[in-house]
Design a protein around this motif. Structure first.
Motif, PDB file in Angstrom:
ATOM      1  N   ARG A 132      48.432  23.061  46.715  1.00  0.00           N
ATOM      2  CA  ARG A 132      49.675  23.339  46.011  1.00  0.00           C
ATOM      3  C   ARG A 132      50.189  24.744  46.306  1.00  0.00           C
ATOM      4  NH1 ARG A 132      51.203  26.456  41.065  1.00  0.00           N
ATOM      5  NH2 ARG A 132      53.065  25.418  40.275  1.00  0.00           N
ATOM      6  N   ASP A 133      49.289  25.693  46.431  1.00  0.00           N
ATOM      7  CA  ASP A 133      49.691  27.051  46.799  1.00  0.00           C
ATOM      8  C   ASP A 133      50.360  27.053  48.168  1.00  0.00           C
ATOM      9  OD1 ASP A 133      47.254  29.394  45.342  1.00  0.00           O
ATOM     10  OD2 ASP A 133      49.018  28.363  44.536  1.00  0.00           O
TER      11      ASP A 133
ATOM     12  N   ARG B 189      53.725  25.728  47.907  1.00  0.00           N
ATOM     13  CA  ARG B 189      54.611  26.766  47.371  1.00  0.00           C
ATOM     14  C   ARG B 189      55.043  27.733  48.469  1.00  0.00           C
ATOM     15  NH1 ARG B 189      53.209  30.669  42.856  1.00  0.00           N
ATOM     16  NH2 ARG B 189      55.399  30.913  42.456  1.00  0.00           N
ATOM     17  N   ARG B 190      54.083  28.108  49.309  1.00  0.00           N
ATOM     18  CA  ARG B 190      54.387  29.055  50.388  1.00  0.00           C
ATOM     19  C   ARG B 190      55.382  28.484  51.380  1.00  0.00           C
ATOM     20  NH1 ARG B 190      48.853  30.321  50.015  1.00  0.00           N
ATOM     21  NH2 ARG B 190      48.634  32.497  49.398  1.00  0.00           N
ATOM     22  N   THR B 191      55.332  27.162  51.563  1.00  0.00           N
ATOM     23  CA  THR B 191      56.185  26.570  52.598  1.00  0.00           C
ATOM     24  C   THR B 191      57.228  25.664  51.974  1.00  0.00           C
ATOM     25  OG1 THR B 191      54.573  24.790  52.859  1.00  0.00           O
ATOM     26  CG2 THR B 191      54.402  26.655  54.360  1.00  0.00           C
ATOM     27  N   ARG B 192      57.651  26.011  50.762  1.00  0.00           N
ATOM     28  CA  ARG B 192      58.636  25.191  50.058  1.00  0.00           C
ATOM     29  C   ARG B 192      59.847  24.868  50.897  1.00  0.00           C
ATOM     30  NH1 ARG B 192      59.537  25.711  43.767  1.00  0.00           N
ATOM     31  NH2 ARG B 192      61.167  24.240  44.328  1.00  0.00           N
ATOM     32  N   THR B 193      60.269  25.859  51.678  1.00  0.00           N
ATOM     33  CA  THR B 193      61.495  25.656  52.434  1.00  0.00           C
ATOM     34  C   THR B 193      61.330  24.595  53.514  1.00  0.00           C
ATOM     35  OG1 THR B 193      60.864  27.527  53.811  1.00  0.00           O
ATOM     36  CG2 THR B 193      62.400  27.971  52.045  1.00  0.00           C
TER      37      THR B 193
ATOM     38  N   LEU C 146      62.531  18.216  48.381  1.00  0.00           N
ATOM     39  CA  LEU C 146      62.351  18.411  46.944  1.00  0.00           C
ATOM     40  C   LEU C 146      61.406  17.366  46.373  1.00  0.00           C
ATOM     41  CD1 LEU C 146      63.198  20.089  44.510  1.00  0.00           C
ATOM     42  CD2 LEU C 146      65.117  18.534  44.173  1.00  0.00           C
TER      43      LEU C 146
ATOM     44  N   TRP D 146      57.781  18.303  47.197  1.00  0.00           N
ATOM     45  CA  TRP D 146      57.322  19.425  46.374  1.00  0.00           C
ATOM     46  C   TRP D 146      57.069  18.961  44.944  1.00  0.00           C
ATOM     47  CZ3 TRP D 146      54.996  23.609  45.166  1.00  0.00           C
ATOM     48  CH2 TRP D 146      55.205  24.176  43.905  1.00  0.00           C
ATOM     49  N   GLU D 147      58.005  18.207  44.376  1.00  0.00           N
ATOM     50  CA  GLU D 147      57.839  17.781  42.989  1.00  0.00           C
ATOM     51  C   GLU D 147      56.635  16.869  42.837  1.00  0.00           C
ATOM     52  OE1 GLU D 147      62.292  18.353  41.116  1.00  0.00           O
ATOM     53  OE2 GLU D 147      61.537  16.316  41.427  1.00  0.00           O
TER      54      GLU D 147
ATOM     55  N   ASN E   4      53.618  19.154  42.914  1.00  0.00           N
ATOM     56  CA  ASN E   4      53.565  19.987  41.719  1.00  0.00           C
ATOM     57  C   ASN E   4      53.240  19.175  40.468  1.00  0.00           C
ATOM     58  OD1 ASN E   4      53.718  22.573  40.573  1.00  0.00           O
ATOM     59  ND2 ASN E   4      55.784  22.181  39.820  1.00  0.00           N
ATOM     60  N   GLU E   5      53.841  17.994  40.355  1.00  0.00           N
ATOM     61  CA  GLU E   5      53.563  17.156  39.190  1.00  0.00           C
ATOM     62  C   GLU E   5      52.123  16.676  39.203  1.00  0.00           C
ATOM     63  OE1 GLU E   5      57.395  15.105  37.289  1.00  0.00           O
ATOM     64  OE2 GLU E   5      56.832  14.271  39.225  1.00  0.00           O
TER      65      GLU E   5
ATOM     66  N   PHE F 251      53.153  18.103  62.234  1.00  0.00           N
ATOM     67  CA  PHE F 251      52.040  18.961  61.826  1.00  0.00           C
ATOM     68  C   PHE F 251      51.349  18.415  60.588  1.00  0.00           C
ATOM     69  CE2 PHE F 251      51.801  22.146  64.900  1.00  0.00           C
ATOM     70  CZ  PHE F 251      53.069  22.546  65.290  1.00  0.00           C
TER      71      PHE F 251
ATOM     72  N   PHE G  81      49.683  29.659  64.496  1.00  0.00           N
ATOM     73  CA  PHE G  81      49.594  29.618  63.044  1.00  0.00           C
ATOM     74  C   PHE G  81      49.343  31.010  62.473  1.00  0.00           C
ATOM     75  CE2 PHE G  81      48.356  24.953  61.990  1.00  0.00           C
ATOM     76  CZ  PHE G  81      49.393  24.497  62.769  1.00  0.00           C
ATOM     77  N   TYR G  82      48.602  31.814  63.198  1.00  0.00           N
ATOM     78  CA  TYR G  82      48.299  33.166  62.733  1.00  0.00           C
ATOM     79  C   TYR G  82      48.689  34.134  63.828  1.00  0.00           C
ATOM     80  CZ  TYR G  82      45.482  30.225  59.767  1.00  0.00           C
ATOM     81  OH  TYR G  82      45.065  29.242  58.928  1.00  0.00           O
TER      82      TYR G  82
ATOM     83  N   ARG H  14      58.339  21.251  36.375  1.00  0.00           N
ATOM     84  CA  ARG H  14      58.168  20.358  37.524  1.00  0.00           C
ATOM     85  C   ARG H  14      58.742  20.993  38.784  1.00  0.00           C
ATOM     86  NH1 ARG H  14      60.961  15.234  36.403  1.00  0.00           N
ATOM     87  NH2 ARG H  14      62.684  16.141  37.566  1.00  0.00           N
TER      88      ARG H  14
ATOM     89  N   ILE I 101      53.518  34.514  47.375  1.00  0.00           N
ATOM     90  CA  ILE I 101      53.543  33.636  46.204  1.00  0.00           C
ATOM     91  C   ILE I 101      53.019  34.298  44.943  1.00  0.00           C
ATOM     92  CG2 ILE I 101      53.379  31.500  47.528  1.00  0.00           C
ATOM     93  CD1 ILE I 101      50.459  31.314  46.583  1.00  0.00           C
TER      94      ILE I 101
ATOM     95  N   TYR J 248      58.742  35.110  43.015  1.00  0.00           N
ATOM     96  CA  TYR J 248      58.624  34.298  44.231  1.00  0.00           C
ATOM     97  C   TYR J 248      59.528  33.065  44.216  1.00  0.00           C
ATOM     98  CZ  TYR J 248      56.967  31.251  47.886  1.00  0.00           C
ATOM     99  OH  TYR J 248      56.913  30.414  48.979  1.00  0.00           O
TER     100      TYR J 248
ATOM    101  N   ALA K 103      62.014  31.800  47.409  1.00  0.00           N
ATOM    102  CA  ALA K 103      61.937  30.516  48.097  1.00  0.00           C
ATOM    103  C   ALA K 103      63.193  29.690  47.842  1.00  0.00           C
ATOM    104  CB  ALA K 103      60.706  29.747  47.624  1.00  0.00           C
TER     105      ALA K 103
ATOM    106  N   ALA L 235      66.171  31.032  49.888  1.00  0.00           N
ATOM    107  CA  ALA L 235      66.007  30.729  51.316  1.00  0.00           C
ATOM    108  C   ALA L 235      66.332  29.266  51.565  1.00  0.00           C
ATOM    109  CB  ALA L 235      64.581  31.037  51.759  1.00  0.00           C
ATOM    110  N   GLU L 236      65.794  28.423  50.716  1.00  0.00           N
ATOM    111  CA  GLU L 236      65.996  26.995  50.842  1.00  0.00           C
ATOM    112  C   GLU L 236      67.468  26.632  50.725  1.00  0.00           C
ATOM    113  OE1 GLU L 236      63.963  23.189  48.594  1.00  0.00           O
ATOM    114  OE2 GLU L 236      64.149  25.133  47.596  1.00  0.00           O
TER     115      GLU L 236
ATOM    116  N   LEU M 239      62.113  31.688  55.273  1.00  0.00           N
ATOM    117  CA  LEU M 239      61.379  32.469  54.288  1.00  0.00           C
ATOM    118  C   LEU M 239      60.199  33.088  55.017  1.00  0.00           C
ATOM    119  CD1 LEU M 239      61.055  33.185  51.253  1.00  0.00           C
ATOM    120  CD2 LEU M 239      59.521  31.232  51.081  1.00  0.00           C
TER     121      LEU M 239
ATOM    122  N   GLU N 136      57.090  36.403  55.387  1.00  0.00           N
ATOM    123  CA  GLU N 136      56.352  37.535  54.832  1.00  0.00           C
ATOM    124  C   GLU N 136      56.182  38.549  55.949  1.00  0.00           C
ATOM    125  OE1 GLU N 136      52.804  36.506  52.570  1.00  0.00           O
ATOM    126  OE2 GLU N 136      53.663  34.535  52.165  1.00  0.00           O
TER     127      GLU N 136
ATOM    128  N   ARG O  21      57.612  34.920  63.951  1.00  0.00           N
ATOM    129  CA  ARG O  21      56.679  34.014  64.633  1.00  0.00           C
ATOM    130  C   ARG O  21      56.980  32.566  64.236  1.00  0.00           C
ATOM    131  NH1 ARG O  21      52.461  35.545  62.414  1.00  0.00           N
ATOM    132  NH2 ARG O  21      51.831  33.706  61.261  1.00  0.00           N
TER     133      ARG O  21
END
Lengths: 303, 475
Positions: free
Chosen positions: A80-81, A84-88, A92, A95-96, A99-100, A148, A301-302, B50, B227, B232, B236, B239-240, B246, B248, B262
């Protein structure tokens, strides 16, 4: 994110398998819990904290324990984290759904897990998994992001399957079948349940059962969506698509995966057994990890 | 409710009738069952959770995800009232940008003696690295949040100019979304000016500020600390909604005089960076060396025109309590007109006359530290004991230049839904202003922040404040 989601689902599946075994075959219960813990690399941690496995303690440890980095709740937190980091990059709906599921999981796990509550808990986890998967496949654009996601899921699935096989490989050796002793049946049932493959196996094999055919089913049968061969067939397809979309053919990860995939397609169980089942599995685990790592490098990725 | 509320209530007159902007709403409200409202309130909370519109509060190393309380009674302002505010806000924002350009170039306002030099020279927010730099279009503050308070029918004051990284716009947008979902009938009855275009406008506005090095359509990215930052969700969300990337700090690097991002396909240049990272943490090679949130060398790329940073570094100098007291002079100096929006009367204790007045009227005033924040080091005269007043007097006499004083303001109230029904609570308003070369766009309304506790003046979300949907009628 997708690796973590797949891992959660597989952990829940393993716990379910262990749970059923402890109910139906109580004499083998403890051994089966030990093999579940070993598959998840969590046996030492558990023994250090709780000693002898009982249903309540193991299920709580594997699903709810925040100090266990392999527990369902901790792995879901990571998933879930990352979402959140890649929400964009997500829709929707996806994500929901994630999250739910997270909120529902927190609610379900407010109190310690008891054996009475396990079936419903696991059924809830499965249902939420299905919701997330449905949102992912139903709403994501078929672009590199989608690719991916699939790659992550397949790599994790192949890894998890190989770990299960690694812990129980002795039950798949040809001599294990002689006499059809009850102990072997226990192991085979556990193996198949861990892969959600019990019914599928019996349906395709019509009552016939042997360690070699089970091994073949779980490793080489491309009809089973959790087999190593299936995972690599699909993984290669995804990496080929990506290479085409990026106009970047011949990347190391693509070549590695293709080679591994071709091996699996070309092999027979006889060949695997004569070369040694356990060495085959441990080599596969290493190769799969190498493919994963190479993908991370090839696609930056890094930094 | 009206009779025992000594403050100006925006919904109800002292005679108990609905004020004009609230006429239609009050009508609608009278036909609604309060239990249905409470149900909607709980519904809204669930939607926020939610969607993940939460912010992190750190206690004992375990992050707690909290919701900013949302109250479903809208804060309604008439089109005519807004038009007046709009002109004043635009004037102020224009002046601030002109001030920033001047202060980092010839400093004419200092030469003319209109503000004392120490305000700039002793100010840590003044960035030497910005001297002589001219951002595209001369725009320093691409996004401004001008905090306003109201004390009467036509009495508005500017409380603060937020020109660094003003936040809250995502709440403004989500509140409206939620209200529309919960009360579609209200929006059919009452014409409210729409705000949904903000992300599009923001994108266009930022795009117009792209640097000369841009090829083709400007690529915009939002720089977030990550995050674990309490805002945060907004990073997000924006950006969306804008269709921007988005990123860092560790996703970016300097390459060929540009800032590149990157991706799975290699590094691509960014043209405009909407950065939600403070100046101090922006560039470990130019500012705080221990920052892991920034991009090493970004200031150098910025100064050479390789990227636009929104808002520009160094705008903090306009965001400062000492400078605030000079805003009327600043507006007049750069626009040639008197300020349309009022400043809260401010006594600068560094001046002997002002200090004398403050010492004599200490129990009536609010005294703040010039470089303080979050309400620390502050004195609220009317609420202070004799001992506290005496102790503060000593502090004032010891370092008078460290303090400013203002009268306590009787902030207006708007009702919130409580257990006991509707009850008045103090509010403020943060309109959001978008600035790009040759253009200012102001979204109708903004974020209304409300103090949820009875009698409290604290609207900050970190101290229990909530928000409301803000309606500008007409359009």
């Amino acid at each position: 994110m997708c690796r973590y989601l797949e891992r959660c689902e597989n952990t829940a599946r393993l716990v379910d398998a262990g749970f059923r075994m402890s109910l139906t075959r109580s004499s083998a219960g403890q051994t089966e819990w030990n093999s579940v813990l070993e598959t998840l690399d969590a046996r030492h941690a558990f023994e250090a904290r709780h000693g002898v496995p009982t249903v309540d303690k193991v299920t709580d440890f594997l699903i709810r324990d925040r100090s266990n980095p392999a527990s369902v709740i901790e792995v879901y937190r990571l998933a879930r984290d990352n979402a959140r980091r890649t929400r964009t990059a997500l829709t929707l709906e996806l994500w929901e759904a994630i999250n739910e599921s997270w909120m529902a999981l927190l609610e379900l796990l407010k109190r310690p897990v008891t054996s009475a509550g396990v079936p419903e808990l696991l059924s809830n986890i499965r249902r939420h998994s299905a919701l997330v998967r449905g949102a992912l496949f139903g709403t994501l654009l078929r672009n590199d992001i989608y690719c991916f996601c699939n790659i992550g899921q397949l790599i994790e699935r192949a890894d998890n399957m190989a770990r299960i096989l690694n812990v129980k490989y002795y039950a798949l050796l040809p001599m294990a079948g002689s006499g059809g002793s009850p102990l072997n049946n226990v192991q085979w049932e556990m193996l198949l349940r861990s892969a959600s493959a019990e019914r599928a196996y019996h349906w395709t094999h019509q009552g016939e059962i042997s360690p070699t055919s089970i091994a073949n089913f779980l490793i080489l049968d491309r009809q089973l969506p959790r087999s190593l061969a299936y995972c690599y067939q699909e993984l290669t397809r995804q990496l080929d698509w990506l290479a085409g979309a990026y106009k970047d053919n011949g990347l190391p990860s693509q070549e590695l995966a293709t080679t591994l995939g071709q091996n699996l397609t070309g092999l027979t169980m006889t060949e695997i057994l004569s070369a040694g089942l356990q060495p085959f599995i441990t080599q596969f685990l290493r190769d799969n990890a190498k493919v994963a790592s190479q993908i991370e490098t090839d696609y930056r990725f890094y930094s | 409710m009206a009779s025992d509320n000594p403050f100006f209530d925006e919904m109800t007159t002292s005679g108990g009738e609905a004020r004009t902007p609230y006429a239609d709403y009050a009508d609608w409200l009278s036909s609604v069952d309060i239990r249905a409202l409470r149900r909607k309130s709980r519904q809204a909370e669930h939607v926020f959770r939610r969607t993940g519109i939460t912010f992190n509060v750190y206690t004992d190393a375990q992050a707690d995800e909290r919701l900013i309380p949302f109250d479903l009674v809208p804060r309604i302002i008439s089109g005519a009232e807004w038009a007046g505010l709009k002109a004043g806000i635009e004037q102020r924002v224009r002046a601030i940008n002109a001030f920033l350009y001047d202060i980092y170039h010839r400093q004419e306002i200092l030469r003319a003696g209109r503000i004392p030099e120490q305000i700039i020279s002793k100010n840590s927010a003044f960035l030497a690295q910005m001297v002589g730099v001219t951002p595209p279009g001369g725009v320093y503050t691409h996004i401004v949040g001008t905090d306003l308070v109201r004390t009467g029918e036509n009495e508005f004051y500017v409380l603060e100019d937020n020109v660094r990284t003003p936040s809250g716009v995502s709440y403004m947008l989500e509140n409206r979304e939620t209200m529309m979902k919960m009360f579609p009938d209200l929006f059919e009855r009452i014409r409210v000016q729409p705000i949904a275009d903000y992300p599009k406008l923001l994108r266009k506005s930022l795009g117009r500020s792209a640097p000369p090095a841009t090829h083709g359509k400007a690529r915009v990215a939002v720089l977030t600390p990550g995050i674990h930052n309490s805002a945060y969700f907004e990073h997000a969300f924006l950006a969306e909604q804008m269709g921007a990337e988005l990123v860092e700090g560790h996703d970016l690097q300097v390459e060929g005089g540009r800032i590149t991002m990157r991706t799975t396909r290699g590094y691509v240049p960014i043209d405009v960076l909407y950065r939600r990272v403070d100046d101090d943490f922006l560039d470990p090679l130019n500012f705080r060396r221990d920052s892991l949130l920034g991009i090493p060398g970004v200031m150098d790329v910025y100064r050479a025109g390789g990227i636009t940073l929104a808002n520009a570094p160094g705008t903090g100098i306009a965001d400062d309590k000492a400078l605030y007291s000079y805003m009327p002079e600043i507006v007049e100096f750069y626009t040639g007109e008197p300020a349309r929006l009022r400043n809260v009367p401010t006594w600068r204790c560094a001046e002997p006359d002002a200090l004398g007045y403050v010492l004599e009227h200490l129990d009536e005033l609010v005294v703040k530290e010039v470089h303080g924040s979050g309400g620390y080091g502050m004195l609220i005269g009317p609420a202070a004991s004799r001992k506290e007043l005496a102790a503060f007097k000593k502090k004032l006499l010891a370092r008078p230049f460290n303090y400013i004083a203002q009268p306590t303001l009787a902030l207006s109230t708007v009702p919130v839904l409580t257990q006991a029904g509707l009850a008045p609570r103090h509010v403020d308003l943060r309109p959001f202003v978008l600035v790009s070369p040759e253009r200012i766009d102001l979204i109708p309304g903004g974020l209304t922040r409300v103090a949820m506790k009875k009698g409290s003046l604290v609207v900050n979300s970190s101290q229990g404040g909530g928000t409301k949907d803000t309606w500008i009628l007409g359009g």
